[in-house]
Scaffold this motif. Sequence first.
Motif, short mmCIF file in Angstrom:
data_model
loop_
_atom_site.label_atom_id
_atom_site.label_comp_id
_atom_site.label_asym_id
_atom_site.label_seq_id
_atom_site.Cartn_x
_atom_site.Cartn_y
_atom_site.Cartn_z
N GLN A 46 -1.40 0.41 1.18
CA GLN A 46 -1.58 0.85 2.55
C GLN A 46 -1.81 -0.36 3.45
O GLN A 46 -2.39 -1.36 3.04
CB GLN A 46 -2.76 1.82 2.65
CG GLN A 46 -4.09 1.23 2.22
CD GLN A 46 -5.22 2.22 2.34
OE1 GLN A 46 -5.25 3.03 3.26
NE2 GLN A 46 -6.17 2.15 1.42
N GLU A 77 -5.23 8.33 10.91
CA GLU A 77 -5.87 9.49 10.28
C GLU A 77 -4.92 10.16 9.28
O GLU A 77 -5.33 10.50 8.16
CB GLU A 77 -6.29 10.49 11.35
CG GLU A 77 -7.02 11.68 10.79
CD GLU A 77 -7.48 12.65 11.87
OE1 GLU A 77 -7.59 13.85 11.56
OE2 GLU A 77 -7.71 12.22 13.01
N GLY A 80 -4.58 7.98 6.26
CA GLY A 80 -5.78 8.10 5.45
C GLY A 80 -5.79 9.37 4.62
O GLY A 80 -6.18 9.36 3.44
N SER A 81 -5.36 10.47 5.20
CA SER A 81 -5.27 11.74 4.47
C SER A 81 -4.26 11.64 3.33
O SER A 81 -4.50 12.13 2.22
CB SER A 81 -4.87 12.87 5.41
OG SER A 81 -5.86 13.10 6.37
N VAL A 83 -3.38 8.92 1.76
CA VAL A 83 -3.94 8.04 0.73
C VAL A 83 -4.90 8.82 -0.16
O VAL A 83 -4.88 8.67 -1.39
CB VAL A 83 -4.62 6.82 1.37
CG1 VAL A 83 -5.50 6.08 0.37
CG2 VAL A 83 -3.58 5.88 1.97
N LEU A 84 -5.74 9.67 0.44
CA LEU A 84 -6.67 10.47 -0.36
C LEU A 84 -5.92 11.35 -1.35
O LEU A 84 -6.30 11.46 -2.51
CB LEU A 84 -7.56 11.32 0.55
CG LEU A 84 -8.61 10.56 1.33
CD1 LEU A 84 -9.37 11.50 2.26
CD2 LEU A 84 -9.58 9.85 0.40
N ARG A 85 -4.84 11.99 -0.91
CA ARG A 85 -4.05 12.84 -1.81
C ARG A 85 -3.37 12.00 -2.88
O ARG A 85 -3.35 12.38 -4.05
CB ARG A 85 -2.99 13.62 -1.03
CG ARG A 85 -3.47 14.82 -0.28
CD ARG A 85 -4.17 15.87 -1.16
NE ARG A 85 -3.39 16.38 -2.27
CZ ARG A 85 -2.59 17.41 -2.26
NH1 ARG A 85 -2.43 18.09 -1.15
NH2 ARG A 85 -1.94 17.79 -3.34
N LYS A 87 -4.31 9.18 -4.14
CA LYS A 87 -5.29 8.65 -5.09
C LYS A 87 -5.67 9.65 -6.17
O LYS A 87 -6.25 9.27 -7.18
CB LYS A 87 -6.54 8.17 -4.35
CG LYS A 87 -6.34 6.83 -3.67
CD LYS A 87 -7.62 6.34 -3.04
CE LYS A 87 -7.43 4.94 -2.50
NZ LYS A 87 -8.68 4.41 -1.92
N GLU A 88 -5.31 10.92 -5.98
CA GLU A 88 -5.53 11.91 -7.03
C GLU A 88 -4.59 11.65 -8.21
O GLU A 88 -4.84 12.11 -9.32
CB GLU A 88 -5.28 13.33 -6.50
CG GLU A 88 -6.28 13.76 -5.46
CD GLU A 88 -5.94 15.13 -4.87
OE1 GLU A 88 -5.27 15.95 -5.56
OE2 GLU A 88 -6.35 15.39 -3.73
N THR A 94 -4.93 -1.81 -0.82
CA THR A 94 -4.82 -2.22 0.57
C THR A 94 -4.15 -3.57 0.61
O THR A 94 -4.57 -4.50 -0.09
CB THR A 94 -6.21 -2.30 1.23
OG1 THR A 94 -6.81 -1.01 1.15
CG2 THR A 94 -6.12 -2.74 2.68
N GLN A 119 0.81 13.62 2.26
CA GLN A 119 -0.09 14.74 2.08
C GLN A 119 0.59 16.04 2.45
O GLN A 119 1.69 16.04 2.95
CB GLN A 119 -1.33 14.52 2.94
CG GLN A 119 -2.08 15.78 3.14
CD GLN A 119 -3.23 15.63 4.06
OE1 GLN A 119 -3.69 14.55 4.31
NE2 GLN A 119 -3.70 16.72 4.54
#
Length: 129
Positions: A46, A77, A80-81, A83-85, A87-88, A94, A119
């Motif tokens: 990212q 934003e 970021g969302s 990236v969270l998905r 990372k699962e 970075t 996402q």
Amino acid sequence: MFEPSESAGELVLTIVESGHMLLSQGHELLDGFSLLDAPSFLTVQQKSDTLLFRLTVKGESCSIRMQFSGSRAEALEERGSAVLRLKEYLPVTTQGGGPPPPLSCTPTSNQPPTKTTAQDQQNVILHNV
């Protein structure tokens, strides 16, 4: 290069509960693949409002830059969302002070290059460089 257009519709990148990443435009599915074994063929970095993907399949590599749309704050934003998905399923690093990885796309002889992810129902501008 895929970009949204009024006639074809926006590009939508979706990660579904089954762990599949899909890229669609309007009602047309452009590409998709499973993220379940993604660490074996995919790396993600990212940087700002962008995700950089490097896929390696059968010795061939393809790099994809995904830039999120909207205002700068909205794009960050959404990234970021995403990236969270992601990372699962795999690590997302970075990109720091060093130069970005070389961006090239060399398709395998029997498969088109794979375009990639974020996402649930994310609207993105995807640049395949």
